[in-house]
Design an enzyme around this catalytic site. Structure first.
Site, PDB file in Angstrom:
ATOM      1  N   HIS A  77      24.616  61.743  28.097  1.00  0.00           N
ATOM      2  CA  HIS A  77      25.672  62.651  27.637  1.00  0.00           C
ATOM      3  C   HIS A  77      25.708  63.968  28.420  1.00  0.00           C
ATOM      4  O   HIS A  77      26.719  64.340  29.016  1.00  0.00           O
ATOM      5  CB  HIS A  77      25.458  62.988  26.155  1.00  0.00           C
ATOM      6  CG  HIS A  77      25.319  61.792  25.264  1.00  0.00           C
ATOM      7  ND1 HIS A  77      26.376  60.983  24.943  1.00  0.00           N
ATOM      8  CD2 HIS A  77      24.243  61.269  24.610  1.00  0.00           C
ATOM      9  CE1 HIS A  77      25.972  60.026  24.130  1.00  0.00           C
ATOM     10  NE2 HIS A  77      24.676  60.178  23.917  1.00  0.00           N
TER      11      HIS A  77
HETATM   12  C1  BDR Z   1      24.112  65.062  22.216  1.00  0.00           C
HETATM   13  O1  BDR Z   1      23.149  65.115  21.170  1.00  0.00           O
HETATM   14  C2  BDR Z   1      21.849  65.240  21.686  1.00  0.00           C
HETATM   15  O2  BDR Z   1      20.982  64.363  21.078  1.00  0.00           O
HETATM   16  C3  BDR Z   1      21.959  65.012  23.178  1.00  0.00           C
HETATM   17  O3  BDR Z   1      21.033  65.829  23.872  1.00  0.00           O
HETATM   18  C4  BDR Z   1      23.372  65.389  23.506  1.00  0.00           C
HETATM   19  O4  BDR Z   1      23.482  66.771  23.773  1.00  0.00           O
HETATM   20  C5  BDR Z   1      24.795  63.725  22.192  1.00  0.00           C
HETATM   21  O5  BDR Z   1      25.440  63.525  20.981  1.00  0.00           O
END
Ligand code: BDR
Ligand code: CA
Length: 313
Positions: A239
């Site tokens: 992500h």
């Molecule tokens: C986001 O949530 C976190 O767990 C990850 O680092 C990312 O920023 C994804 O939903």
């Protein structure tokens, strides 16, 4: 070529770590500082991870610890994805890099105030630090070039059926950021779920060699193991690196100018983002929401970054 001045507000975190490596390796970016939020794990661990990563790879970058909890709620963390430390089994060496004495909010204010140019703020965690900054220093908003944010979803959530983690942890903070009037580039799950790395590609990253490849492998492997166990998948979305990848090459993305709102009151929908791709609300557009990515090029960018960092450590 003129470098892009940025501050990264993050909660490392496995995929935050890959975003940081991507940024550290790239001389297109002038990293004015890293501020740390609570999110994936508590603020102590996210700050330790950021401090140690910077100590290893880019010692000269300043790092400031942020707010320990969301604006109005107790903190929700995600140790099941990121491990108790935030980096799974990865143990980073102690290089005695110090945290700034200023907290993240004060650091943001000082850095923006002293800068002769506008600064882009990349956000890859819950937005508490940024919302508090906007409330405390409204006069400095004009020094922000734009926000590039990982958060939100129009394709269902990853923490509730409709809410994405970064927004859900501090939806009130996200609401303040989306209403700030600052230009926003949004990387919601719509695009980040398409930005996955396969098990085979992860092995290729490992084979690059050097300490950065060990760190990248350890961080990604941890998240991949979670995806295997819970979703029976042999690939894992990256992500947060989408934000940095956008700054490095926006041509690998597609998106749409939209209105984005944050749900604060729904019984089941707290933290959901409304990304109005079809303009149903006829509201003023406040973000460019990305929804397509050239995944092969994205993975290649990560490999190139890991290769470049080989010369650092
Ligand atoms: C986001 O949530 C976190 O767990 C990850 O680092 C990312 O920023 C994804 O939903
Ligand atoms: Ca994150």
């Amino acid at each position: 070529m003129k470098k892009i001045p940025i501050i990264i507000d993050c909660d490392p975190g496995c995929d935050d770590t890959i975003a940081l490596l991507l940024a550290f390796a790239n001389d297109k970016l002038d990293i004015k500082g890293v501020t740390v939020s609570a999110g994936n794990v508590n603020i102590y661990n996210t700050s330790e991870n950021a401090r140690k990563l910077i100590g290893v790879f880019r010692r000269e970058i300043k790092v400031a610890k942020g707010c320990e909890k969301p604006m109005f709620k107790t903190i929700v963390t995600a140790p099941e994805v990121h491990g108790e430390s935030g980096l799974g089994c990865l143990i980073l060496p102690e290089k005695n890099k110090k945290l700034e004495e200023l907290n993240a909010v004060e650091f943001l204010a000082k850095t923006l105030k002293e800068s002769s140019e506008k600064i882009t703020i990349v956000i890859t965690g819950p937005m508490t630090n940024i919302a508090v900054f906007l409330i405390a220093y409204p006069e400095l908003k004009e020094k922000i070039e734009k926000f590039v944010i990982m958060g939100g979803s129009s394709i269902g959530g990853n923490v509730t059926p409709s809410a994405e983690f970064n927004i859900y942890v501090d939806a009130e903070a996200a609401d303040i950021v989306f209403k700030s009037g600052v230009r926003i580039i949004l990387c919601p799950l719509d695009v980040t779920m398409k930005a996955f790395i396969t098990e085979k590609e992860l092995e290729e990253i490992k084979a690059i060699g050097g300490y950065a490849s060990e760190v990248a492998y350890g961080a990604i492997k941890n998240a991949l193991d979670f995806y295997k166990e819970f979703y029976n998948k042999h690939e894992v979305p990256m992500h947060d690196p989408c934000t940095i990848a956008y700054l490095l090459n926006k041509n690998i993305f597609k998106g749409k100018e939209v209105f984005v709102g944050v749900e604060l009151r729904g019984e089941f929908t707290y933290g959901e983002t409304i990304i109005d791709y079809r303009n149903k609300f006829f509201k003023e557009k406040n973000a460019l929401s990305l929804n397509e990515i050239d995944r092969i090029e994205f993975v290649n960018m990560i490999k190139v970054a890991v290769t470049k960092l080989k010369t650092v450590v």
